[in-house]
Design a protein around this motif. Structure first.
Motif, PDB file in Angstrom:
ATOM      1  N   CYS A  44      46.086  16.334 -51.600  1.00 50.04           N
ATOM      2  CA  CYS A  44      46.694  17.501 -52.089  1.00 50.04           C
ATOM      3  C   CYS A  44      47.837  17.728 -50.881  1.00 50.04           C
ATOM      4  O   CYS A  44      47.511  18.102 -49.708  1.00 50.04           O
ATOM      5  CB  CYS A  44      46.002  18.936 -51.931  1.00 50.04           C
ATOM      6  SG  CYS A  44      44.540  18.835 -52.918  1.00 50.04           S
ATOM      7  N   GLY A  47      48.369  21.149 -48.797  1.00 50.55           N
ATOM      8  CA  GLY A  47      46.939  21.066 -48.808  1.00 50.55           C
ATOM      9  C   GLY A  47      46.054  22.466 -48.542  1.00 50.55           C
ATOM     10  O   GLY A  47      45.095  22.960 -49.043  1.00 50.55           O
ATOM     11  N   PHE A  50      46.231  24.784 -51.306  1.00 48.71           N
ATOM     12  CA  PHE A  50      45.343  24.331 -52.475  1.00 48.71           C
ATOM     13  C   PHE A  50      43.891  24.743 -52.138  1.00 48.71           C
ATOM     14  O   PHE A  50      43.316  25.417 -52.938  1.00 48.71           O
ATOM     15  CB  PHE A  50      45.321  22.788 -52.549  1.00 48.71           C
ATOM     16  CG  PHE A  50      46.268  22.397 -53.622  1.00 48.71           C
ATOM     17  CD1 PHE A  50      45.917  22.147 -54.858  1.00 48.71           C
ATOM     18  CD2 PHE A  50      47.423  22.121 -53.406  1.00 48.71           C
ATOM     19  CE1 PHE A  50      46.872  21.599 -55.785  1.00 48.71           C
ATOM     20  CE2 PHE A  50      48.372  21.517 -54.246  1.00 48.71           C
ATOM     21  CZ  PHE A  50      47.992  21.300 -55.616  1.00 48.71           C
ATOM     22  N   ILE A  56      40.410  24.997 -54.354  1.00 42.50           N
ATOM     23  CA  ILE A  56      39.914  23.859 -55.161  1.00 42.50           C
ATOM     24  C   ILE A  56      38.575  23.257 -55.011  1.00 42.50           C
ATOM     25  O   ILE A  56      38.170  22.729 -55.689  1.00 42.50           O
ATOM     26  CB  ILE A  56      41.275  22.598 -54.952  1.00 42.50           C
ATOM     27  CG1 ILE A  56      41.086  21.637 -55.745  1.00 42.50           C
ATOM     28  CG2 ILE A  56      41.563  22.307 -53.405  1.00 42.50           C
ATOM     29  CD1 ILE A  56      42.121  20.615 -56.039  1.00 42.50           C
ATOM     30  N   ILE A  74      37.944  15.745 -50.992  1.00 45.27           N
ATOM     31  CA  ILE A  74      39.282  16.391 -51.223  1.00 45.27           C
ATOM     32  C   ILE A  74      39.848  16.218 -49.740  1.00 45.27           C
ATOM     33  O   ILE A  74      39.234  16.901 -48.689  1.00 45.27           O
ATOM     34  CB  ILE A  74      38.986  17.851 -51.558  1.00 45.27           C
ATOM     35  CG1 ILE A  74      38.462  17.727 -53.009  1.00 45.27           C
ATOM     36  CG2 ILE A  74      40.459  18.365 -51.625  1.00 45.27           C
ATOM     37  CD1 ILE A  74      38.167  19.326 -53.606  1.00 45.27           C
ATOM     38  N   GLY A  76      43.468  17.500 -47.438  1.00 48.76           N
ATOM     39  CA  GLY A  76      45.023  18.328 -47.789  1.00 48.76           C
ATOM     40  C   GLY A  76      45.607  17.849 -46.610  1.00 48.76           C
ATOM     41  O   GLY A  76      45.342  17.842 -45.414  1.00 48.76           O
ATOM     42  N   LEU A 127      47.981  15.377 -55.650  1.00 48.57           N
ATOM     43  CA  LEU A 127      48.354  16.927 -56.188  1.00 48.57           C
ATOM     44  C   LEU A 127      49.609  17.361 -55.438  1.00 48.57           C
ATOM     45  O   LEU A 127      49.534  17.295 -54.192  1.00 48.57           O
ATOM     46  CB  LEU A 127      46.972  17.840 -56.241  1.00 48.57           C
ATOM     47  CG  LEU A 127      45.665  17.213 -57.071  1.00 48.57           C
ATOM     48  CD1 LEU A 127      44.635  18.245 -57.232  1.00 48.57           C
ATOM     49  CD2 LEU A 127      46.024  16.575 -58.458  1.00 48.57           C
ATOM     50  N   GLY A 128      50.260  18.350 -55.989  1.00 49.80           N
ATOM     51  CA  GLY A 128      51.266  19.029 -55.528  1.00 49.80           C
ATOM     52  C   GLY A 128      51.669  20.177 -56.328  1.00 49.80           C
ATOM     53  O   GLY A 128      51.886  19.960 -57.536  1.00 49.80           O
ATOM     54  N   ASP A 129      52.409  21.350 -55.488  1.00 47.18           N
ATOM     55  CA  ASP A 129      52.962  22.401 -56.428  1.00 47.18           C
ATOM     56  C   ASP A 129      54.221  22.331 -55.772  1.00 47.18           C
ATOM     57  O   ASP A 129      54.546  22.334 -54.650  1.00 47.18           O
ATOM     58  CB  ASP A 129      52.181  23.555 -56.077  1.00 47.18           C
ATOM     59  CG  ASP A 129      52.098  23.762 -54.628  1.00 47.18           C
ATOM     60  OD1 ASP A 129      52.834  25.037 -54.234  1.00 47.18           O
ATOM     61  OD2 ASP A 129      51.379  23.291 -53.729  1.00 47.18           O
ATOM     62  N   LEU A 234      43.312  24.543 -62.444  1.00 44.53           N
ATOM     63  CA  LEU A 234      42.690  23.429 -61.488  1.00 44.53           C
ATOM     64  C   LEU A 234      41.620  23.002 -62.199  1.00 44.53           C
ATOM     65  O   LEU A 234      41.403  21.894 -62.090  1.00 44.53           O
ATOM     66  CB  LEU A 234      42.422  24.101 -60.061  1.00 44.53           C
ATOM     67  CG  LEU A 234      43.608  24.504 -59.151  1.00 44.53           C
ATOM     68  CD1 LEU A 234      43.155  24.990 -57.855  1.00 44.53           C
ATOM     69  CD2 LEU A 234      44.554  23.357 -59.015  1.00 44.53           C
TER      70      LEU A 234
END
Length: 245
Positions: A44, A47, A50, A56, A74, A76, A127-129, A234
Protein backbone atom coordinates in the motif's frame (compact mmCIF):
# COMPACT_ATOMS: atom_id res chain seq x y z
CA UNK A 1 16.98 -6.57 13.33
CA UNK A 2 13.25 -5.85 13.47
CA UNK A 3 11.12 -8.48 15.17
CA UNK A 4 7.91 -9.02 13.20
CA UNK A 5 5.04 -10.64 15.14
CA UNK A 6 1.86 -12.18 13.66
CA UNK A 7 -1.25 -10.11 14.35
CA UNK A 8 0.70 -6.88 14.81
CA UNK A 9 1.64 -3.89 12.66
CA UNK A 10 5.41 -3.39 12.92
CA UNK A 11 7.22 -0.28 11.75
CA UNK A 12 10.63 -0.77 10.17
CA UNK A 13 13.07 1.26 8.09
CA UNK A 14 15.16 0.41 5.06
CA UNK A 15 17.63 2.67 3.33
CA UNK A 16 16.96 3.54 -0.30
CA UNK A 17 20.00 4.46 -2.37
CA UNK A 18 17.66 5.39 -5.22
CA UNK A 19 15.61 7.89 -3.18
CA UNK A 20 18.62 8.76 -1.03
CA UNK A 21 16.67 8.46 2.23
CA UNK A 22 15.43 5.99 4.79
CA UNK A 23 12.01 4.62 3.89
CA UNK A 24 9.52 3.86 6.65
CA UNK A 25 7.45 0.73 6.11
CA UNK A 26 4.61 -0.77 8.13
CA UNK A 27 4.46 -4.56 7.96
CA UNK A 28 1.39 -6.53 9.02
CA UNK A 29 1.77 -10.28 9.40
CA UNK A 30 -1.67 -11.90 9.70
CA UNK A 31 -2.68 -13.81 12.80
CA UNK A 32 -2.26 -17.15 11.01
CA UNK A 33 1.11 -16.22 9.49
CA UNK A 34 3.71 -18.96 9.31
CA UNK A 35 7.17 -19.13 7.76
CA UNK A 36 6.16 -22.57 6.46
CA UNK A 37 3.76 -21.08 3.92
CA UNK A 38 4.36 -18.63 1.11
CA UNK A 39 2.24 -15.49 1.05
CA UNK A 40 1.13 -12.99 -1.55
CA UNK A 41 2.06 -9.35 -0.91
CA UNK A 42 -0.38 -6.45 -0.63
CA UNK A 43 1.69 -3.27 -0.94
CA UNK A 44 0.00 0.00 0.00
CA UNK A 45 1.28 3.41 -1.02
CA UNK A 46 -0.01 5.84 1.66
CA UNK A 47 0.46 2.81 3.89
CA UNK A 48 -0.19 4.59 7.18
CA UNK A 49 -3.55 5.82 5.84
CA UNK A 50 -4.57 2.36 4.59
CA UNK A 51 -3.87 0.96 8.06
CA UNK A 52 -5.17 3.83 10.18
CA UNK A 53 -8.16 5.09 8.20
CA UNK A 54 -8.89 2.05 6.05
CA UNK A 55 -8.10 -0.52 8.76
CA UNK A 56 -7.12 -2.80 5.88
CA UNK A 57 -5.50 -5.36 8.19
CA UNK A 58 -8.75 -5.69 10.19
CA UNK A 59 -10.76 -6.04 6.99
CA UNK A 60 -8.35 -8.73 5.81
CA UNK A 61 -8.57 -10.71 9.07
CA UNK A 62 -12.37 -10.70 8.92
CA UNK A 63 -12.29 -12.05 5.36
CA UNK A 64 -9.60 -14.56 6.31
CA UNK A 65 -11.76 -15.93 9.14
CA UNK A 66 -14.53 -16.37 6.56
CA UNK A 67 -12.02 -18.27 4.39
CA UNK A 68 -12.71 -15.75 1.63
CA UNK A 69 -9.11 -14.70 0.90
CA UNK A 70 -5.65 -16.21 0.50
CA UNK A 71 -2.57 -15.76 2.68
CA UNK A 72 -0.93 -12.35 2.38
CA UNK A 73 1.37 -10.02 4.16
CA UNK A 74 0.48 -6.32 4.08
CA UNK A 75 3.23 -3.75 3.64
CA UNK A 76 2.65 -0.01 3.82
CA UNK A 77 4.93 2.61 2.27
CA UNK A 78 4.86 5.84 4.33
CA UNK A 79 5.25 9.30 2.89
CA UNK A 80 7.39 11.71 4.92
CA UNK A 81 5.23 14.82 4.51
CA UNK A 82 2.49 16.21 2.27
CA UNK A 83 5.08 18.18 0.29
CA UNK A 84 7.39 15.18 -0.18
CA UNK A 85 4.39 12.97 -1.04
CA UNK A 86 3.73 15.23 -4.01
CA UNK A 87 7.40 15.12 -5.08
CA UNK A 88 7.59 11.31 -4.85
CA UNK A 89 4.02 10.21 -5.76
CA UNK A 90 2.68 12.77 -8.28
CA UNK A 91 3.26 11.56 -11.87
CA UNK A 92 4.92 14.90 -12.61
CA UNK A 93 6.80 14.96 -9.30
CA UNK A 94 10.58 15.36 -9.38
CA UNK A 95 11.17 11.94 -7.79
CA UNK A 96 8.25 9.89 -9.11
CA UNK A 97 10.48 7.76 -11.33
CA UNK A 98 12.87 7.15 -8.43
CA UNK A 99 9.96 6.04 -6.25
CA UNK A 100 8.92 3.51 -8.89
CA UNK A 101 12.48 2.20 -9.14
CA UNK A 102 12.91 2.06 -5.37
CA UNK A 103 9.80 -0.13 -5.00
CA UNK A 104 10.85 -2.50 -7.79
CA UNK A 105 14.59 -2.69 -7.11
CA UNK A 106 14.89 -2.19 -3.35
CA UNK A 107 11.64 -2.64 -1.42
CA UNK A 108 10.19 -5.70 -3.18
CA UNK A 109 13.54 -7.54 -3.06
CA UNK A 110 13.74 -6.71 0.67
CA UNK A 111 10.22 -8.13 1.21
CA UNK A 112 11.13 -11.30 -0.71
CA UNK A 113 14.34 -11.74 1.29
CA UNK A 114 12.63 -11.16 4.63
CA UNK A 115 9.46 -13.24 4.21
CA UNK A 116 8.46 -16.37 2.25
CA UNK A 117 6.62 -14.90 -0.74
CA UNK A 118 5.57 -15.88 -4.24
CA UNK A 119 8.08 -14.06 -6.41
CA UNK A 120 5.77 -13.52 -9.40
CA UNK A 121 3.89 -10.53 -10.74
CA UNK A 122 0.37 -11.79 -10.09
CA UNK A 123 1.17 -12.45 -6.42
CA UNK A 124 1.94 -8.78 -5.73
CA UNK A 125 -0.95 -6.34 -5.37
CA UNK A 126 -0.19 -2.61 -5.34
CA UNK A 127 -2.81 -0.32 -3.79
CA UNK A 128 -3.12 3.44 -3.67
CA UNK A 129 -5.57 6.29 -3.13
CA UNK A 130 -5.48 9.61 -4.98
CA UNK A 131 -1.80 10.45 -5.72
CA UNK A 132 -0.80 7.13 -4.16
CA UNK A 133 -3.06 5.46 -6.72
CA UNK A 134 -1.16 7.22 -9.48
CA UNK A 135 2.24 6.01 -8.29
CA UNK A 136 0.86 2.49 -7.79
CA UNK A 137 -0.33 2.47 -11.40
CA UNK A 138 2.95 3.96 -12.69
CA UNK A 139 4.89 1.25 -10.82
CA UNK A 140 2.77 -1.51 -12.32
CA UNK A 141 3.03 -0.03 -15.82
CA UNK A 142 6.81 0.30 -15.46
CA UNK A 143 7.33 -3.24 -14.11
CA UNK A 144 4.30 -5.26 -15.29
CA UNK A 145 6.16 -8.57 -15.12
CA UNK A 146 7.24 -7.87 -11.53
CA UNK A 147 3.98 -6.38 -10.18
CA UNK A 148 0.93 -6.91 -12.39
CA UNK A 149 -1.97 -6.33 -9.97
CA UNK A 150 -3.09 -2.83 -9.00
CA UNK A 151 -6.04 -1.43 -7.06
CA UNK A 152 -6.87 2.24 -7.62
CA UNK A 153 -9.01 4.36 -5.29
CA UNK A 154 -9.78 7.67 -7.04
CA UNK A 155 -6.32 7.98 -8.64
CA UNK A 156 -4.93 11.20 -10.05
CA UNK A 157 -4.81 10.86 -13.85
CA UNK A 158 -2.88 13.05 -16.30
CA UNK A 159 -0.88 12.94 -19.53
CA UNK A 160 2.12 11.30 -17.81
CA UNK A 161 -0.03 8.34 -16.73
CA UNK A 162 -1.60 8.15 -20.18
CA UNK A 163 1.78 8.15 -21.90
CA UNK A 164 3.17 5.39 -19.69
CA UNK A 165 0.01 3.34 -20.14
CA UNK A 166 0.24 3.62 -23.91
CA UNK A 167 3.90 2.55 -23.82
CA UNK A 168 3.37 -0.48 -21.60
CA UNK A 169 3.89 -3.57 -23.77
CA UNK A 170 2.40 -6.11 -21.36
CA UNK A 171 -1.13 -4.80 -20.83
CA UNK A 172 -2.43 -8.36 -21.25
CA UNK A 173 -0.69 -9.27 -17.98
CA UNK A 174 -2.36 -6.51 -15.96
CA UNK A 175 -5.24 -6.86 -13.53
CA UNK A 176 -6.68 -3.48 -12.54
CA UNK A 177 -9.40 -2.66 -9.99
CA UNK A 178 -10.56 0.96 -10.22
CA UNK A 179 -13.18 2.99 -8.36
CA UNK A 180 -14.06 6.70 -8.31
CA UNK A 181 -16.70 8.62 -6.34
CA UNK A 182 -19.54 10.35 -8.17
CA UNK A 183 -19.11 13.34 -5.85
CA UNK A 184 -15.56 13.85 -7.09
CA UNK A 185 -16.73 16.06 -9.94
CA UNK A 186 -16.11 19.18 -7.85
CA UNK A 187 -14.51 19.00 -4.41
CA UNK A 188 -11.99 20.88 -2.31
CA UNK A 189 -8.52 19.35 -2.02
CA UNK A 190 -7.72 18.95 1.69
CA UNK A 191 -4.09 20.04 1.35
CA UNK A 192 -4.27 23.07 -0.96
CA UNK A 193 -7.94 24.05 -0.69
CA UNK A 194 -8.18 24.20 -4.49
CA UNK A 195 -11.24 22.88 -6.32
CA UNK A 196 -10.69 19.67 -8.27
CA UNK A 197 -12.50 17.34 -10.66
CA UNK A 198 -11.28 13.77 -10.35
CA UNK A 199 -14.36 12.13 -11.88
CA UNK A 200 -13.90 13.35 -15.47
CA UNK A 201 -10.21 12.30 -15.76
CA UNK A 202 -11.02 8.94 -14.16
CA UNK A 203 -13.71 8.34 -16.76
CA UNK A 204 -11.07 9.04 -19.40
CA UNK A 205 -8.76 6.52 -17.72
CA UNK A 206 -11.63 4.02 -17.65
CA UNK A 207 -12.10 4.32 -21.42
CA UNK A 208 -8.35 3.97 -21.96
CA UNK A 209 -8.07 0.76 -19.92
CA UNK A 210 -11.34 -0.68 -21.25
CA UNK A 211 -10.00 -0.50 -24.80
CA UNK A 212 -7.20 -2.95 -23.91
CA UNK A 213 -7.15 -6.64 -23.03
CA UNK A 214 -6.19 -6.00 -19.40
CA UNK A 215 -8.35 -7.71 -16.79
CA UNK A 216 -10.31 -4.77 -15.46
CA UNK A 217 -13.01 -3.83 -12.93
CA UNK A 218 -14.45 -0.30 -12.79
CA UNK A 219 -17.17 1.22 -10.63
CA UNK A 220 -18.44 4.70 -9.82
CA UNK A 221 -19.34 4.98 -6.15
CA UNK A 222 -21.79 7.04 -4.15
CA UNK A 223 -19.31 9.16 -2.23
CA UNK A 224 -16.41 11.55 -2.36
CA UNK A 225 -12.63 11.74 -2.27
CA UNK A 226 -12.14 10.43 1.26
CA UNK A 227 -11.59 7.35 3.40
CA UNK A 228 -15.25 7.27 4.42
CA UNK A 229 -15.97 6.27 0.81
CA UNK A 230 -12.86 4.15 0.18
CA UNK A 231 -12.96 2.12 3.39
CA UNK A 232 -16.30 0.57 2.41
CA UNK A 233 -14.71 -0.79 -0.78
CA UNK A 234 -11.75 -2.57 0.81
CA UNK A 235 -13.56 -5.92 1.33
CA UNK A 236 -14.51 -6.05 -2.36
CA UNK A 237 -11.02 -4.93 -3.36
CA UNK A 238 -9.29 -7.64 -1.32
CA UNK A 239 -11.67 -10.35 -2.51
CA UNK A 240 -11.14 -9.29 -6.12
CA UNK A 241 -7.39 -9.97 -5.92
CA UNK A 242 -7.23 -12.61 -3.19
CA UNK A 243 -10.40 -14.65 -3.51
CA UNK A 244 -10.14 -18.27 -2.44
CA UNK A 245 -12.98 -19.20 -4.75
Amino acid sequence: MTNFKPGEVTTTHIHSDILNRNITLSVYLPEDYSDLYKSKVVFCFDGRDFLRFGQIHRVYERLRREKAVERVIIVGFHYESVEKRRIEFHPQGEKASQTVQAVAREIMPWIDQTFPTYKVGNARVLLGDSLAGSIALLTTLSYPRVMSQVGLLSPHYDHVVESLFQRCQFKDDLTIWHVIGKEEKDFKLPTSGERADFLTPNRTLNRLISATSATYFYEELDGGHNWKTWKKELPALLKYFLSNQ
